[in-house]
Enzyme design. Structure first.
Site, PDB file in Angstrom:
ATOM      1  N   ARG A  47     -11.677  22.484 -13.485  1.00  0.00           N
ATOM      2  CA  ARG A  47     -12.695  22.923 -12.511  1.00  0.00           C
ATOM      3  C   ARG A  47     -13.984  23.308 -13.235  1.00  0.00           C
ATOM      4  NH1 ARG A  47     -13.356  24.990  -7.279  1.00  0.00           N
ATOM      5  NH2 ARG A  47     -14.289  27.048  -7.046  1.00  0.00           N
ATOM      6  N   ARG A  65      -9.716  23.659  -6.519  1.00  0.00           N
ATOM      7  CA  ARG A  65      -8.761  24.625  -7.056  1.00  0.00           C
ATOM      8  C   ARG A  65      -7.337  24.075  -6.998  1.00  0.00           C
ATOM      9  NH1 ARG A  65     -12.191  27.344  -3.413  1.00  0.00           N
ATOM     10  NH2 ARG A  65     -13.528  28.944  -4.368  1.00  0.00           N
ATOM     11  N   HIS A 123     -17.878  27.749  -3.566  1.00  0.00           N
ATOM     12  CA  HIS A 123     -18.255  29.116  -3.920  1.00  0.00           C
ATOM     13  C   HIS A 123     -19.025  29.766  -2.773  1.00  0.00           C
ATOM     14  CE1 HIS A 123     -18.192  28.249  -8.536  1.00  0.00           C
ATOM     15  NE2 HIS A 123     -17.005  28.636  -8.086  1.00  0.00           N
ATOM     16  N   HIS A 181      -7.671  25.790 -14.541  1.00  0.00           N
ATOM     17  CA  HIS A 181      -9.067  26.017 -14.156  1.00  0.00           C
ATOM     18  C   HIS A 181     -10.041  25.350 -15.128  1.00  0.00           C
ATOM     19  CE1 HIS A 181      -9.134  28.250 -10.520  1.00  0.00           C
ATOM     20  NE2 HIS A 181     -10.266  28.869 -10.767  1.00  0.00           N
ATOM     21  N   TYR A 206     -22.081  28.528 -14.649  1.00  0.00           N
ATOM     22  CA  TYR A 206     -21.950  27.255 -15.351  1.00  0.00           C
ATOM     23  C   TYR A 206     -23.267  26.804 -15.963  1.00  0.00           C
ATOM     24  CZ  TYR A 206     -17.510  27.179 -12.935  1.00  0.00           C
ATOM     25  OH  TYR A 206     -16.267  27.508 -12.471  1.00  0.00           O
ATOM     26  N   LYS A 209     -10.463  29.028   0.149  1.00  0.00           N
ATOM     27  CA  LYS A 209     -10.211  30.444   0.411  1.00  0.00           C
ATOM     28  C   LYS A 209     -10.636  30.797   1.833  1.00  0.00           C
ATOM     29  CE  LYS A 209     -10.625  32.030  -4.380  1.00  0.00           C
ATOM     30  NZ  LYS A 209     -11.341  32.932  -5.319  1.00  0.00           N
TER      31      LYS A 209
END
Length: 319
Positions: free
Chosen positions: A268, A169, A291, A265, A300, A193
Site C-alpha cells: 500500500r 488495504r 483516506h 502494508h 507519502y 473503513k
C-alpha cells in the site's frame, strides 16, 4: 470486563460501543480498541488509593487532572506516543458522547492534548524491487495461459498485482467479491473503513492476472458443492483471511532478500509512493487509498522527497 469497574461504568462502555457499531458503522477492530481504552481508564482510576472503596461511576466524577495524571503514568511506563494519541482520542470522543446524552454536564477531555505521534516514514520498495517481486511470481506461472499452473501461484500473482495496482488495504482485498469486479472498465469496488465504498482502477497486468486466476485457478480449489462470492480463496476453497494474505505478502518480501521492509502494508505504501513519484495528484491518491484526511496521504510526499534528495545527492556534482 475488568472486575474492579463499577457496573454503571461497564454499562456505559457497552452502550457506547453499541453506538459505535450501529450508528457510526465503526469496524470491529476500532470498537475493540475503544472498549479496551475505556476499560483501562476506568480500571486504572478505580484502583487509585483515593478511590479504593468507591464503587460510584468513575466516568461521572473524572476530571481533567485525573486524565492528565493517567496519561502521565502510561507515558512513565513506556507506552508509545501512537498508542497514547489513540487513547486520548478514545476518551475525548467518549466524554463528548456522555455530554450529548446528559450523563455529564462537561467534557473534561475537551482540553486534553494528545501527544504528537512519532514521525515515521512507512517502509516502501523501490520500483526495481517491486518489478523483481512481480517477475518472481510471474516465473511460477505457466507461460501459456496459466491452465497448467498450480492454482495458488495464479492467486498469489493476482493478489500482489492488485495490492500494488490499487494500494487497497488487506481487509478490502479480503472482502472482494466476484460482483465487485468490472472487467469492462478495469475497475474494482472495495468496501473500506466505516463500510464506505469506492471504485478504484486496475493496471493492465493486474487485470490479466486476475482474469487468469478466475478462469484457471479459482475453480480448481472449489469442490462441486461449494459456492462463495469471494474472489480470493484458500486451499480449502473458502474466502482467504487477512492472516493468509499477510503470509503470502511476507513470503514475497522475504524472497526478495534485499529489503528489511515487512508487512502487507508495504505494498500500500509502495503504490502510493510510486504514484506520487510519477506525478500523480495528491487528492487523487487520497481518493484511491480511501483516506479520510489529506494529511494522512501527505505522509507519502515525504517519502518521495526523501528519495529525490538521495538521488540529488548522488547525481549532482556539487551536492
Amino acid at each position: 470486563m475488568a472486575s474492579n469497574i463499577s457496573s454503571h461504568d461497564a454499562e456505559l462502555i457497552e452502550e457506547y460501543c453499541h453506538h459505535l457499531a450501529h450508528e457510526m458503522n465503526r469496524s470491529e477492530h476500532t470498537i475493540r480498541s475503544y472498549r479496551s481504552d475505556l476499560t483501562g481508564l476506568a480500571s486504572d482510576l478505580q484502583s487509585a488509593p483515593s478511590r479504593e472503596n468507591d464503587q460510584n461511576s468513575i466516568f461521572r466524577q473524572i476530571t481533567l487532572a485525573d486524565l492528565r495524571n493517567w496519561l502521565a503514568q502510561l507515558t512513565h511506563h513506556g507506552m508509545s506516543r501512537t498508542t497514547l494519541a489513540r487513547k486520548t482520542t478514545s476518551v475525548r470522543q467518549f466524554m463528548a458522547w456522555l455530554v450529548r446524552h446528559g450523563i455529564r454536564e462537561d467534557n473534561p477531555a475537551a482540553r486534553l492534548v494528545a501527544p504528537k505521534k512519532a514521525s515515521h516514514l512507512p517502509d516502501t520498495l523501490s520500483q526495481a524491487q517491486m518489478r523483481q517481486a512481480l517477475e518472481d511470481l510471474q516465473a511460477k506461472v505457466s507461460p501459456e495461459d496459466g491452465a497448467s499452473t498450480e492454482p495458488m501461484a495464479l492467486r498469489n500473482l493476482a493478489m500482489v498485482e492488485i495490492l500494488y495496482s490499487t494500494g487497497i488495504r488487506v481487509a478490502e482485498l479480503e472482502g472482494l467479491d466476484i460482483d465487485d469486479v468490472d472487467f469492462s472498465r478495469s475497475m474494482i469496488k472495495v468496501t473500506g473503513k466505516g463500510n464506505k465504498q469506492r471504485v478504484v482502477p486496475l493496471t493492465n497486468p493486474a487485470v490479466k492476472a486476475l482474469e487468469t486466476w478466475l478462469q484457471h485457478g479459482r475453480a480448481k480449489v472449489l469442490s462441486g458443492d461449494q459456492h462463495t462470492p469471494a474472489v480470493f480463496l484458500g486451499v480449502r476453497g473458502k474466502r482467504m483471511g487477512a492472516r493468509q494474505i499477510r503470509e503470502v505478502v511476507n513470503k514475497v518480501l522475504r524472497d526478495l532478500g534485499d529489503t528489511s521492509a515487512s508487512g502487507v502494508h508495504v505494498l500500500r505504501h509502495t503504490a502510493a509512493t510510486h504514484l506520487l513519484d510519477g506525478g500523480a495528484d495528491l487528492r487523487s491518491v487520497q481518493e484511491l487509498l480511501g483516506h479520510e484526511s489529506l494529511q494522512t496521504t501527505q505522509l507519502y510526499t515525504h517519502v518521495s522527497i526523501d528519495r529525490l534528495r538521495q538521488g540529488y545527492n548522488q547525481a549532482h556534482p556539487r551536492a
